[in-house]
Design an enzyme around this catalytic site. Structure first.
Site, PDB file in Angstrom:
ATOM      1  N   ASP A 108      56.620  36.938  57.525  1.00  0.00           N
ATOM      2  CA  ASP A 108      56.867  37.560  56.225  1.00  0.00           C
ATOM      3  C   ASP A 108      55.826  38.644  56.013  1.00  0.00           C
ATOM      4  O   ASP A 108      55.165  39.078  56.953  1.00  0.00           O
ATOM      5  CB  ASP A 108      56.763  36.487  55.134  1.00  0.00           C
ATOM      6  CG  ASP A 108      57.634  36.768  53.923  1.00  0.00           C
ATOM      7  OD1 ASP A 108      57.534  37.868  53.363  1.00  0.00           O
ATOM      8  OD2 ASP A 108      58.402  35.879  53.517  1.00  0.00           O
ATOM      9  N   HIS A 165      55.031  38.349  48.431  1.00  0.00           N
ATOM     10  CA  HIS A 165      56.170  37.538  48.869  1.00  0.00           C
ATOM     11  C   HIS A 165      55.710  36.477  49.869  1.00  0.00           C
ATOM     12  O   HIS A 165      56.020  35.284  49.729  1.00  0.00           O
ATOM     13  CB  HIS A 165      57.207  38.469  49.508  1.00  0.00           C
ATOM     14  CG  HIS A 165      58.539  37.857  49.749  1.00  0.00           C
ATOM     15  ND1 HIS A 165      58.888  37.295  50.956  1.00  0.00           N
ATOM     16  CD2 HIS A 165      59.635  37.735  48.954  1.00  0.00           C
ATOM     17  CE1 HIS A 165      60.138  36.850  50.892  1.00  0.00           C
ATOM     18  NE2 HIS A 165      60.618  37.106  49.689  1.00  0.00           N
ATOM     19  N   SER A 336      64.631  33.268  48.800  1.00  0.00           N
ATOM     20  CA  SER A 336      63.331  33.264  49.478  1.00  0.00           C
ATOM     21  C   SER A 336      62.465  32.094  49.043  1.00  0.00           C
ATOM     22  O   SER A 336      61.600  31.648  49.806  1.00  0.00           O
ATOM     23  CB  SER A 336      62.576  34.570  49.180  1.00  0.00           C
ATOM     24  OG  SER A 336      63.137  35.663  49.852  1.00  0.00           O
TER      25      SER A 336
END
Length: 410
Positions: A108, A165, A336
Site C-alpha cells: 500500500d 491509507h 479498503s
C-alpha cells in the site's frame, strides 16, 4: 475475459447470530481528502476510495519481474534509486524454515512505523543493522528494517503517496492494545511488514510484481513468517497480457503459501462478476476477496461493489477508526477498511494453528461466515465475516501431536 470464481464445494456456511464485540474507541474528526484518495459524489465524508495506482506508460516494455533478486535489477525510476543486487543464493544450502509471529504484509502506501500505536506492532528485520547503509541480509535492499519502498527502491517504506491509507490499514490489523485510539484485531498476535510506495514510481502492476518478489524472497530465502498480504487497492485490466502478469504474480504468492486478501471495488453497488478487476478477481485458491458491510454490520455498505462469482464475503468497512500518520487516529470508510479486518482475522488463525496453509485458512473463513439475507446473491458465501467463529475453527483444527517416547538415560 470473464473472471468466474465459483464457490468451492467444501464451503458450507452456517448461520450465526452472535456479534463480535470490539472495544469502543474515541471518535475522531471525519476524513475528507487524504493523499489524493478523494471523496466522490454523495458518499460519506470519510469515504476513501480504493487506490488504483499509476497507469502504465504507453509502449513501455516492463519485465514481468522487475525486482529480480540475484540478477541485475532495474531502476524504479529512470536514473534514480536502483535496488542493489542481492547475494547469489546457494541452491545446495537448506532453506530456512519460517518462524516467529505471523507477519502480515501491507502492500500500500507506507506505514508510519513510528506511530505510538504501531511501533511495537511492526516486523523488524533481524538480518539488518539500522542505518548502516549496508544490505546486511543480502536480499537486495539496504536497511529494510520494517519493509520496502517499492516506488523509491529503498528500505524506507514511509514515504510517497498514500501513507494515510497504508497506516490506517495497518492499524486495523495490529494497532497496539495500549489504551489509545483503536486496538487492532490481531494486536499482540501478529506483526505488520510495510511495502510502501505502491502508488509512486512505476505503474501499479509493475510495483505489485516487485512487491511480491520482495516478500517471496524474504519468506523462502530468509525465513520470515509472512502468512498473508493485504491488497486494499486494484483496478480493471482488459489486456490479456496484463491479466496474465497479475495472475503470475499472485501465483508466486500461492507457491510461497501466502494468502492474498483483496478489496473489491467501491462501485456503489456495481456487480463485479464480469469485470477483470485485479488482483481481487484472480481465480486462485490463495485469494479471498472482500466487500464492505455498513457500520452496523447488517447490510452491504452503499459504496461497496459485490459479485456472487468473485467476491467471497463481506466485513465491516464503514466508519472504521484506525491509525493515521503523526500519532493520530481517524475514521475512514471503504472496502479498503473491510479487507484488513479479514487479513487480521487470518493472522489470528495462523497464530492459533501455525500448521494451517493459506488455502486452509481461506476455506475456514468461508465456512464460518454469518449468513446475512442482504448478502444473498451478492457474495459467494452469502455471508459476512465472523471473527470469533473463524478463530475458533482454527483452534479446533489443531491436531494433537503424539507424545515422543522417553529416551533412556544412563
Amino acid at each position: 475475459m470473464e473472471i468466474n470464481r465459483k464457490s468451492p464445494a467444501s464451503v458450507a456456511p452456517t448461520a450465526r447470530t452472535g456479534e463480535t464485540s470490539r472495544a469502543e474507541a474515541p471518535k475522531a474528526k471525519p476524513l475528507t481528502v487524504r493523499d489524493g484518495f478523494e471523496t466522490k459524489g454523495a458518499r460519506p465524508s470519510n469515504f476513501v476510495d480504493r487506490p488504483t495506482g499509476r497507469p502504465a506508460t504507453p509502449g513501455a516494455g516492463v519485465p514481468a519481474s522487475a525486482f529480480a533478486f540475484g540478477s541485475s535489477n532495474v531502476a524504479v525510476k529512470p536514473d534514480a534509486n536502483k535496488v542493489v543486487d542481492a547475494k547469489k543464493v546457494d541452491p545446495s544450502q537448506p532453506k530456512p524454515k519460517p518462524s516467529g509471529d505471523p507477519v502480515i504484509a501491507v502492500i500500500d502506501g507506507g506505514v508510519d512505523f513510528k506511530h505510538t500505536d504501531l511501533d511495537d506492532a511492526m516486523w523488524t528485520n533481524p538480518g539488518e543493522i539500522d542505518g548502516d547503509g549496508i544490505d546486511n541480509d543480502g536480499n537486495g535492499v539496504k536497511d529494510d528494517i520494517h519493509g520496502f519502498n517499492v516506488g523509491f527502491g529503498d528500505g524506507n517504506p514511509f514515504k510517497g503517496d498514500g501513507t494515510d491509507h497504508g497506516t490506517h490499514v495497518a492499524g486495523i490489523i495490529a494497532a497496539e492494545d495500549n489504551g489509545e485510539g483503536n486496538t487492532g484485531i490481531a494486536a499482540g498476535k501478529a506483526k505488520v511488514l510495510s511495502v510502501g510506495g505502491l502508488y509512486d514510481g512505476a505503474d501499479l502492476l509493475t510495483n505489485f510484481e516487485r512487491s511480491v518478489d520482495y516478500l517471496v524472497n524474504l519468506k523462502t530465502e530468509h525465513g520470515v513468517n509472512i502468512r498473508a498480504a493485504n491488497a486494499s487497492f486494484g483496478n480493471t485490466y482488459r489486456s490479456p497480457a496484463d491479466q496474465a502478469r497479475w495472475t503470475a504474480a499472485v501465483q508466486k504468492l500461492a507457491d510461497a503459501d501466502i494468502l492474498l486478501v483483496a478489496a473489491t471495488a467501491n462501485g456503489n453497488g456495481s456487480n463485479m462478476n464480469n469485470v477483470a478487476d485485479m488482483p481481487a478477481n484472480i481465480d486462485l485458491p490463495n485469494v479471498i476477496t472482500i466487500a464492505s458491510m455498513d457500520k452496523n454490520n447488517d447490510k452491504l455498505a452503499r459504496f461497496s461493489s459485490h459479485g456472487d462469482k468473485v467476491v467471497d464475503l463481506a466485513a465491516v468497512g464503514e466508519d472504521v477508526l484506525s491509525t493515521v500518520p503523526g500519532n493520530q487516529w481517524e475514521e475512514m470508510s471503504g472496502t479498503s477498511m473491510a479487507t484488513p479486518t479479514v487479513a487480521a482475522t487470518a493472522a489470528r488463525m495462523f497464530a492459533e494453528n501455525p500448521d494451517l496453509t493459506a488455502v486452509q485458512v481461506r476455506d475456514l473463513l468461508l465456512k464460518t461466515v454469518e449468513l446475512d439475507p442482504d448478502l444473498k446473491g451478492k457474495v459467494i458465501t452469502g455471508g459476512k465475516l465472523d471473527i470469533d467463529a473463524a478463530i475458533q475453527a482454527a483452534k479446533d483444527s489443531v491436531v494433537a501431536k503424539p507424545e515422543q517416547p522417553a529416551v533412556a538415560t544412563r
